[in-house]
Motif scaffolding. Structure first.
Motif, PDB file in Angstrom:
ATOM      1  N   MET A  76      56.803  42.018  39.640  1.00 52.94           N
ATOM      2  CA  MET A  76      56.560  42.230  41.074  1.00 52.94           C
ATOM      3  C   MET A  76      55.000  42.554  41.161  1.00 52.94           C
ATOM      4  N   THR A  77      54.302  41.509  41.702  1.00 51.21           N
ATOM      5  CA  THR A  77      52.901  41.501  41.861  1.00 51.21           C
ATOM      6  C   THR A  77      52.133  42.671  42.322  1.00 51.21           C
ATOM      7  N   ASP A  78      52.444  43.409  43.107  1.00 50.72           N
ATOM      8  CA  ASP A  78      51.725  44.244  43.868  1.00 50.72           C
ATOM      9  C   ASP A  78      52.170  45.654  43.335  1.00 50.72           C
ATOM     10  N   ARG A  79      52.930  45.706  42.020  1.00 50.53           N
ATOM     11  CA  ARG A  79      53.553  47.277  41.424  1.00 50.53           C
ATOM     12  C   ARG A  79      52.357  47.460  40.412  1.00 50.53           C
ATOM     13  N   THR A  80      51.203  47.766  40.818  1.00 50.91           N
ATOM     14  CA  THR A  80      49.920  48.028  40.108  1.00 50.91           C
ATOM     15  C   THR A  80      49.652  49.651  40.108  1.00 50.91           C
ATOM     16  N   ASP A  81      48.423  49.843  39.180  1.00 53.31           N
ATOM     17  CA  ASP A  81      47.905  51.286  39.130  1.00 53.31           C
ATOM     18  C   ASP A  81      49.006  52.312  38.743  1.00 53.31           C
ATOM     19  N   ILE A  82      49.243  53.181  39.579  1.00 53.28           N
ATOM     20  CA  ILE A  82      50.305  54.262  39.178  1.00 53.28           C
ATOM     21  C   ILE A  82      51.542  53.853  39.273  1.00 53.28           C
ATOM     22  N   PHE A  83      52.148  52.643  39.628  1.00 52.32           N
ATOM     23  CA  PHE A  83      53.420  52.210  39.712  1.00 52.32           C
ATOM     24  C   PHE A  83      53.517  51.001  38.431  1.00 52.32           C
ATOM     25  N   ALA A  84      52.450  50.692  37.621  1.00 55.44           N
ATOM     26  CA  ALA A  84      52.635  49.851  36.720  1.00 55.44           C
ATOM     27  C   ALA A  84      53.308  50.112  35.475  1.00 55.44           C
ATOM     28  N   GLY A  85      54.102  49.193  34.942  1.00 57.06           N
ATOM     29  CA  GLY A  85      54.847  49.586  33.732  1.00 57.06           C
ATOM     30  C   GLY A  85      56.221  48.706  33.651  1.00 57.06           C
ATOM     31  N   ASP A  86      56.669  48.637  32.675  1.00 58.49           N
ATOM     32  CA  ASP A  86      57.883  47.899  32.563  1.00 58.49           C
ATOM     33  C   ASP A  86      58.944  49.135  32.116  1.00 58.49           C
ATOM     34  N   ASP A  87      58.719  50.121  31.858  1.00 60.70           N
ATOM     35  CA  ASP A  87      59.754  51.104  31.354  1.00 60.70           C
ATOM     36  C   ASP A  87      59.523  52.459  32.398  1.00 60.70           C
ATOM     37  N   PRO A  88      60.594  52.509  33.335  1.00 66.90           N
ATOM     38  CA  PRO A  88      60.649  53.692  34.348  1.00 66.90           C
ATOM     39  C   PRO A  88      60.292  55.027  33.547  1.00 66.90           C
ATOM     40  N   PHE A  89      61.008  55.084  32.433  1.00 63.89           N
ATOM     41  CA  PHE A  89      60.965  56.712  31.875  1.00 63.89           C
ATOM     42  C   PHE A  89      59.480  56.880  31.306  1.00 63.89           C
ATOM     43  N   GLU A  90      58.697  55.829  30.911  1.00 56.32           N
ATOM     44  CA  GLU A  90      57.369  56.046  30.620  1.00 56.32           C
ATOM     45  C   GLU A  90      56.478  56.420  31.684  1.00 56.32           C
ATOM     46  N   ILE A  91      56.829  55.638  32.963  1.00 51.45           N
ATOM     47  CA  ILE A  91      56.025  56.063  34.291  1.00 51.45           C
ATOM     48  C   ILE A  91      56.294  57.417  34.549  1.00 51.45           C
ATOM     49  N   ALA A  92      57.669  58.026  34.414  1.00 47.07           N
ATOM     50  CA  ALA A  92      57.848  59.139  34.809  1.00 47.07           C
ATOM     51  C   ALA A  92      57.093  60.136  33.994  1.00 47.07           C
ATOM     52  N   ARG A  93      57.136  59.938  32.510  1.00 43.92           N
ATOM     53  CA  ARG A  93      56.536  60.622  31.698  1.00 43.92           C
ATOM     54  C   ARG A  93      54.843  60.874  32.146  1.00 43.92           C
ATOM     55  N   ARG A  94      54.400  59.725  32.307  1.00 44.05           N
ATOM     56  CA  ARG A  94      52.889  59.681  32.620  1.00 44.05           C
ATOM     57  C   ARG A  94      52.895  60.481  34.115  1.00 44.05           C
ATOM     58  N   TRP A  95      53.614  60.283  35.094  1.00 49.60           N
ATOM     59  CA  TRP A  95      53.474  60.955  36.342  1.00 49.60           C
ATOM     60  C   TRP A  95      53.446  62.463  36.068  1.00 49.60           C
ATOM     61  N   LEU A  96      54.323  62.950  35.193  1.00 54.17           N
ATOM     62  CA  LEU A  96      54.744  64.307  35.083  1.00 54.17           C
ATOM     63  C   LEU A  96      53.574  64.949  34.146  1.00 54.17           C
ATOM     64  N   ALA A  97      53.001  64.064  33.107  1.00 56.09           N
ATOM     65  CA  ALA A  97      51.577  64.421  32.501  1.00 56.09           C
ATOM     66  C   ALA A  97      50.391  64.742  33.550  1.00 56.09           C
ATOM     67  N   GLU A  98      50.388  63.997  34.343  1.00 57.09           N
ATOM     68  CA  GLU A  98      49.448  63.880  35.452  1.00 57.09           C
ATOM     69  C   GLU A  98      49.497  65.220  36.091  1.00 57.09           C
ATOM     70  N   ALA A  99      50.886  65.469  36.608  1.00 54.58           N
ATOM     71  CA  ALA A  99      50.893  66.552  37.311  1.00 54.58           C
ATOM     72  C   ALA A  99      50.916  67.871  36.748  1.00 54.58           C
TER      73      ALA A  99
END
Length: 201
Positions: free
Chosen positions: A1-24
């Protein structure tokens, strides 16, 4: 998906979730891992309460509780649940829906052992969700458990972990003029591939 960039980027939702939690963890004042846990009772009536997320592994979201509590009984009865983490400092939220399995193996033992002694004894003393005559009665039960189990209490058989294996994970970020960004990852079951969809705000 071309516009899924920046904070939404990635191929693994669990990795994105871990990244968001680390930022929080860097921005939230209290309990960045606090999440609302939604269950249903035998009649389908919803129930929601705040609990603490303890881990995001490569396939599940983990938390721990008393199996005999209302939430424990509802989780085991329905086998399904939903959670949401909301981070005001980041203006983001993470929503998860999926199937629930109980885990009272080595992971539960290790997490229980990592808790403070008073928390471990409290897990033995509290008959969670059941009527309590007074705080004095609760503290008396804590004293009784302290005398019985000493400084190295084993994990109670009625206390342990639950894991939510998602069939849906939604990432939400605040947008100007309430034009928020939302991406939902869906799959029919944990063995299937994810489908990613951008949602209207």
């Amino acid at each position: 998906m071309t516009d899924r960039t920046d904070i939404f980027a990635g191929d693994d939702p669990f990795e994105i979730a871990r990244r968001w939690l680390a930022e929080a963890t860097e921005t939230e004042l209290n309990d960045p891992n606090a999440m609302a846990l939604s269950t249903v009772d035998a009649d389908g009536l919803p129930n929601v309460r705040m609990v603490l997320l303890k881990d995001i592994t490569d396939d599940a979201f983990w938390f721990y509780t008393n199996y005999d509590s209302v939430k424990g009984q509802e989780l085991q009865g329905a086998g399904k649940a939903a959670i949401v983490l909301h981070w005001k400092s980041l203006r983001r939220q993470l929503r998860v829906r999926g199937t629930v399995t109980r885990d009272d193996g080595p992971e539960a033992d290790a997490y229980y052992a990592s808790r403070s002694l008073k928390s471990r004894l409290g897990a033995w003393a509290s008959k969670q969700s059941r009527p309590l005559s007074s705080r004095t009665a609760l503290m008396a039960e804590v004293a009784k458990m302290t005398a019985r189990h000493g400084t190295n209490p084993p994990r109670p058989p009625f206390w342990g972990g639950f894991r939510i294996n998602p069939v849906e994970i939604e990432f939400w970020a605040d947008g100007a003029f309430r034009l928020h960004d939302r991406f939902v990852w869906r799959r029919e079951d944990p063995d299937k591939a994810w489908e990613i969809t951008r949602l209207n705000p």
